[in-house]
Design an enzyme around this catalytic site. Structure first.
Site, short mmCIF file in Angstrom:
data_model
loop_
_atom_site.label_atom_id
_atom_site.label_comp_id
_atom_site.label_asym_id
_atom_site.label_seq_id
_atom_site.Cartn_x
_atom_site.Cartn_y
_atom_site.Cartn_z
N ALA A 77 0.82 -1.21 0.00
CA ALA A 77 0.00 0.00 0.00
C ALA A 77 0.86 1.27 0.00
O ALA A 77 2.04 1.22 0.34
CB ALA A 77 -0.88 -0.01 1.25
N THR A 153 -6.71 -10.84 -1.89
CA THR A 153 -6.06 -11.08 -0.59
C THR A 153 -7.11 -11.53 0.42
O THR A 153 -8.10 -10.84 0.63
CB THR A 153 -5.37 -9.79 -0.10
OG1 THR A 153 -4.44 -9.39 -1.11
CG2 THR A 153 -4.63 -10.01 1.22
N SER A 237 1.61 -16.61 1.49
CA SER A 237 2.01 -15.32 2.08
C SER A 237 1.47 -15.25 3.50
O SER A 237 0.39 -15.75 3.79
CB SER A 237 1.41 -14.18 1.24
OG SER A 237 1.65 -12.92 1.86
N HIS A 239 1.48 -12.10 4.76
CA HIS A 239 1.25 -10.66 4.75
C HIS A 239 2.41 -9.93 5.44
O HIS A 239 2.21 -8.92 6.12
CB HIS A 239 -0.08 -10.33 5.43
CG HIS A 239 -0.80 -9.15 4.84
ND1 HIS A 239 -2.00 -9.24 4.20
CD2 HIS A 239 -0.48 -7.83 4.81
CE1 HIS A 239 -2.40 -8.05 3.81
NE2 HIS A 239 -1.48 -7.17 4.17
N ARG A 242 2.16 -9.10 9.16
CA ARG A 242 1.38 -7.94 9.62
C ARG A 242 0.02 -8.33 10.17
O ARG A 242 -0.72 -7.47 10.64
CB ARG A 242 1.22 -6.94 8.47
CG ARG A 242 2.53 -6.26 8.12
CD ARG A 242 2.49 -5.59 6.76
NE ARG A 242 1.86 -4.29 6.72
CZ ARG A 242 2.45 -3.16 7.05
NH1 ARG A 242 3.68 -3.16 7.50
NH2 ARG A 242 1.82 -2.00 6.93
N ARG A 274 15.12 -11.93 0.46
CA ARG A 274 16.06 -10.81 0.53
C ARG A 274 17.31 -10.98 -0.33
O ARG A 274 18.19 -10.11 -0.31
CB ARG A 274 16.52 -10.61 1.99
CG ARG A 274 15.39 -10.31 2.98
CD ARG A 274 14.80 -8.92 2.73
NE ARG A 274 13.70 -8.63 3.65
CZ ARG A 274 12.41 -8.79 3.34
NH1 ARG A 274 12.03 -9.25 2.15
NH2 ARG A 274 11.47 -8.48 4.21
N GLY A 293 8.28 -7.53 -0.95
CA GLY A 293 7.46 -6.49 -0.33
C GLY A 293 8.28 -5.31 0.15
O GLY A 293 8.59 -4.38 -0.61
C1 LIG Z 1 3.77 -1.52 4.06
C2 LIG Z 1 3.11 -2.77 3.55
C3 LIG Z 1 1.87 -2.66 2.93
C4 LIG Z 1 1.25 -3.81 2.43
N1 LIG Z 1 0.08 -3.66 1.77
C5 LIG Z 1 -0.52 -4.75 1.23
C6 LIG Z 1 -1.72 -4.61 0.48
O1 LIG Z 1 -2.22 -3.51 0.27
N2 LIG Z 1 -2.28 -5.75 -0.02
C7 LIG Z 1 -1.74 -6.99 0.19
O2 LIG Z 1 -2.28 -7.98 -0.28
N3 LIG Z 1 -0.58 -7.15 0.87
C8 LIG Z 1 0.04 -6.06 1.39
N4 LIG Z 1 1.23 -6.22 2.07
C9 LIG Z 1 1.85 -7.56 2.16
C10 LIG Z 1 2.80 -7.82 0.97
O3 LIG Z 1 2.07 -8.05 -0.22
C11 LIG Z 1 3.69 -9.04 1.18
O4 LIG Z 1 2.87 -10.13 1.52
C12 LIG Z 1 4.77 -8.88 2.25
O5 LIG Z 1 5.21 -7.55 2.35
C13 LIG Z 1 5.94 -9.78 1.87
O6 LIG Z 1 6.90 -9.77 2.85
P1 LIG Z 1 8.25 -8.89 2.81
O7 LIG Z 1 7.84 -7.49 3.12
O8 LIG Z 1 9.05 -9.54 3.89
O9 LIG Z 1 8.92 -9.04 1.46
C14 LIG Z 1 1.86 -5.09 2.59
C15 LIG Z 1 3.10 -5.17 3.23
C16 LIG Z 1 3.73 -4.05 3.70
C17 LIG Z 1 5.08 -4.18 4.34
#
Ligand SMILES: Cc1cc2nc3c(=O)[nH]c(=O)nc-3n(C[C@H](O)[C@H](O)[C@H](O)COP(=O)(O)O)c2cc1C
Length: 344
Positions: A77, A153, A237, A239, A242, A274, A293
């Site tokens: 996002a 998602t 995933s 997420h 989070r 990474r 991400g």
């Molecule tokens: C700041 C942030 C915003 C995210 N926003 C979304 C989103 O809008 N929709 C979604 O499906 N996943 C979202 N994610 C999850 C990412 O798609 C992804 O699953 C995750 O960041 C992968 O892990 P990594 O950050 O360790 O590479 C978000 C992750 C982060 C860090």
């Protein structure tokens, strides 16, 4: 070699503290996103030699998209928090590196505006909103804008974990949602439907006619159900940690999900990837591609479109080198026997 730790430190120094906290946040007080990154290291690489590797090709097919790299931009996002050119800069970097981008429905640029400046391949992520009319309207615009697939998602259940993370996600950010005119950031997140069922996938598919990938799968039984349902693909995933403190790292979820779908549908993975070696590990465990991400957001903050291009190209170059060391001439040559899971 790409050093994502360095990139993270540069981004932290560039961003204002509230933006940094939003990007870095995880659901739990006890864990950071590093837990996912460390989990990939449980798989030691077991190289094969004497295979006469004349060349190494990182080309990958992800759904209907033929790409020069399996490294993708995961949906995240609010790119305007990281850079004023927001999602357009990310897409420019991705397309220069030959990488597929998944655009988030929680983007800071409206999807039509985004698509007008994009030249590379892209998919659109979608959260089902409680108010289905908002989702219908977004999906109409996604189709008109030319996305080649959707990512639904399913792992957002409306819980924000610790008070610190809750306040990071519900604090009015200095940006507005691009796709939901009239909603503030906290109103948008509160508007996401927490109560999804498997029939909602069909609803999304019939609204658009686009292939639907389901993101947020960790349990092999869910994967088997989705494969039987005929989804376009599955994205393993958590997420980026989070949603749920203590959740299984995706490095350990991937193998069982791949076994459960038994080749019926393709599987992608994200979380803690990474390095080129991590990409190789994920592909050897059966992923067709990997999403990046936070490092993309760090690269965007540190260097705009050029930073994103450098990151994605760097990961692909590192992957090529790891493939050469493993004796894999193509991504299909990355097989599970090239990994050994440590028992410690
Ligand atoms: C700041 C942030 C915003 C995210 N926003 C979304 C989103 O809008 N929709 C979604 O499906 N996943 C979202 N994610 C999850 C990412 O798609 C992804 O699953 C995750 O960041 C992968 O892990 P990594 O950050 O360790 O590479 C978000 C992750 C982060 C860090």
């Amino acid at each position: 070699m790409i050093n994502t730790d360095e990139l993270r430190d540069r981004a932290r120094a560039t961003l204002d503290p509230a933006a940094w906290q939003y990007l870095a946040g995880t659901a739990g007080a006890s864990e950071t996103a590093d837990r996912d990154a460390l989990a990939w290291h449980a798989f030691d690489l077991v190289p094969r030699f004497l295979r006469g590797l004349a060349s190494v090709d990182t080309a990958a097919r992800i759904g209907a998209d033929e790409l020069s790299t399996p490294v993708m931009v995961a949906a995240t996002a609010a790119h305007r928090l990281a850079h004023p050119d927001a999602e357009i800069a990310t897409a420019a970097g991705a397309s220069a590196a030959g990488a597929l981008m998944v655009y988030s429905s929680s983007a800071t640029l409206e999807v039509g505006e985004f698509a007008r400046s994009v030249t590379g391949p892209w998919w659109a992520q979608v959260y089902l909103m409680r108010d289905r009319e908002r989702t219908r309207d977004y999906l109409r615009r996604v189709v008109a804008a030319g996305a080649s697939a959707l990512v639904l998602t399913v792992d957002y259940v409306g819980v924000t974990g610790t008070a610190r993370f809750g306040s990071a996600t519900s604090t009015p950010l200095p940006v507005r949602p691009g796709n939901y005119p009239g909603l503030s950031w906290p109103e948008m997140t509160a508007g996401i439907e927490p109560d999804l069922t498997i029939d909602d996938i069909d609803w999304v598919a019939t609204q658009t006619g686009l292939p639907v990938w389901v993101k947020g799968v960790l349990h092999p039984a869910d994967a088997a159900l989705l494969a039987a349902r005929g989804v376009a693909g599955i994205i393993v995933s958590n997420h980026g940690r989070r949603q749920l403190d203590g959740v299984l790292p995706t490095a350990h979820a991937l193998g069982p999900v791949v076994s459960a779908v038994a080749g019926r549908v393709p599987v992608l993975v994200d979380g803690g990837i990474r390095s080129g070696a991590d990409v190789a590990r994920a592909l050897a465990l059966g992923a067709a591609g990997v999403g990046i991400g936070r490092p993309v957001l760090w690269a965007l903050a540190a260097g705009g479109a050029a930073g994103v291009e450098l990151l994605l190209r760097g990961l692909t170059t590192d992957l090529r080198q790891v493939m050469a060391s493993l004796g894999a001439a193509s991504v299909a040559g990355l097989t599970p026997d090239l990994l050994r899971r440590r028992s410690d």
